[in-house]
Design a protein around this motif. Structure first.
Motif, short mmCIF file in Angstrom:
data_model
loop_
_atom_site.label_atom_id
_atom_site.label_comp_id
_atom_site.label_asym_id
_atom_site.label_seq_id
_atom_site.Cartn_x
_atom_site.Cartn_y
_atom_site.Cartn_z
N VAL A 91 51.84 -27.79 3.41
CA VAL A 91 52.95 -28.60 2.88
C VAL A 91 53.52 -27.87 1.67
O VAL A 91 52.85 -27.69 0.66
CB VAL A 91 52.46 -30.00 2.47
CG1 VAL A 91 53.64 -30.85 2.01
CG2 VAL A 91 51.72 -30.68 3.62
N ARG B 16 60.02 -31.78 0.83
CA ARG B 16 58.80 -31.26 1.43
C ARG B 16 59.12 -30.59 2.76
O ARG B 16 59.90 -31.07 3.55
CB ARG B 16 57.74 -32.37 1.60
CG ARG B 16 58.13 -33.49 2.56
CD ARG B 16 57.47 -33.28 3.89
NE ARG B 16 57.71 -34.41 4.79
CZ ARG B 16 58.64 -34.41 5.74
NH1 ARG B 16 59.44 -33.37 5.87
NH2 ARG B 16 58.79 -35.44 6.54
N ASN C 218 56.76 -35.63 -0.26
CA ASN C 218 55.75 -35.65 0.79
C ASN C 218 54.95 -36.95 0.76
O ASN C 218 54.40 -37.34 -0.26
CB ASN C 218 54.79 -34.46 0.61
CG ASN C 218 53.76 -34.39 1.71
OD1 ASN C 218 54.03 -34.70 2.86
ND2 ASN C 218 52.55 -33.95 1.35
#
Length: 334
Positions: free
Chosen positions: A122, A130, A277
């Motif tokens: 990520v 993200r 994220n």
């Protein structure tokens, strides 16, 4: 049957490693920004090697979209079960141990197959966007065996991750879970997961939705993409033919809900976003927790909006357990 779980979720089991990167790094490495891209293990190793010289790891945790949602719901006070597949390797054992530490039950507590467990890199850019590069490993072979009928029937909600659409066996498992839940009178929920799933796998998502789900979760980009329109109200008119209720997150604009009867706009909680994220996963987890405790859509939306705002204000897709309880007290009063 006595309710044992509030949520029975199914998804790709991934160990997430989160790092900060520059836009220049994404461009140099040919990485599409803001979406999830499936890669093979060699490509992921290449990216990790390139990253080692210019960034730092923020955290490593059991992850995947539905996993994050299950953990969030559990931390708010729900009982969650997470169905998935990991291998008998260090990554797989780390995943199960981390899940159990959060209090979530799983079908992977016992014997595991040989293979390589899934991993997700990520990458967070300075604008808080993200970008994910995912090696699914053995997780893409999750199949209908992950749908444990007795456990599903003993749940309030069955929650399906849209990322499962990329694998035939995983897609079949998602359909099996929806059908099993419907037969048992358990409410079904599905999340589109990512704009790329809508862009490249729309037909598969329709197959997973089948004759409809009780709640459809998506963000505004996914809603517009799936419905083929540039207007959220028009998108809602189309999406409501696939679901009995809708939850559409809109980032800094909050969220728009349709509870099957009326449209509800949820105000955002203003924060400085540093990492998007997990925002949608957290929103879904908080929302389902609230519904499982018999709160209405408006109340569930306020709790979910507060939780999502908090998670984007720091790095990582999750919050410590104690922060969930503090948010719950602030919004729900208990």
């Amino acid at each position: 049957m006595t309710q044992r779980y509030d949520i029975y979720a199914i998804g790709n089991a991934l160990v997430d490693t989160e790092v900060e990167v520059s836009d220049a790094f994404l461009e140099r490495m040919g990485i599409g920004k803001g979406i999830m891209t499936l890669v093979d293990e060699a490509r992921q190793r290449e990216l990790v090697s390139a990253l080692n010289s210019e960034t730092r790891v923020h955290r490593r945790a059991s992850g995947g979209s539905a996993c994050n949602t299950a953990v969030a719901a559990q931390y708010f006070g729900a009982r969650a079960f997470y169905a998935c597949r990991v291998a008998d390797d260090d990554t797989g054992h780390f995943f199960v141990d981390d899940l159990h530490a959060a209090g979530v039950d799983t079908n992977m507590a016992g014997d595991k197959s040989a293979g390589v467990s899934g991993k997700c890199l990520v990458m967070i850019t300075p604008d808080a966007e993200r970008t994910m590069n995912t090696f699914l490993g053995i997780s893409e072979t999750v199949g209908e065996e992950a749908v444990i009928e007795d456990q599903v029937a003993a749940s309030r909600f069955a929650y399906i991750e849209g990322y499962l659409v990329t694998s035939p066996s995983a897609r079949a498992a998602a359909i099996r879970l929806r059908e099993t839940a419907k037969k048992a009178g358990v409410r079904t929920a599905l999340t589109f997961s990512d704009p790329a799933m809508v862009q490249f796998f729309a037909d598969g998502l329709r197959e997973m939705i089948g004759d409809g789900v009780d709640i459809l979760f998506c963000n505004e980009a996914e809603a517009l993409g799936f419905s083929g329109t540039d207007n959220i109200d028009a998108a809602i008119d189309i999406l409501r033919t696939h679901a009995n209720a809708l939850v559409i997150t809109r980032g800094a604009q909050g969220a728009r809900l349709w509870d099957g009867d009326r449209i509800i706009d949820v105000e955002p909680f203003p924060v400085k976003a540093v990492d998007s994220n997990g925002a949608g996963d957290m929103f879904a987890g908080a929302f389902l927790y609230a519904l499982s405790q018999s709160h209405d859509f408006a109340t569930a939306g306020r709790l979910a909006s507060a939780a999502a705002a908090r998670v984007v204000s720091d790095f990582g897709p999750r919050l410590p357990a104690a922060e969930h309880l503090a948010i719950r007290r602030d919004i729900l009063g208990h």
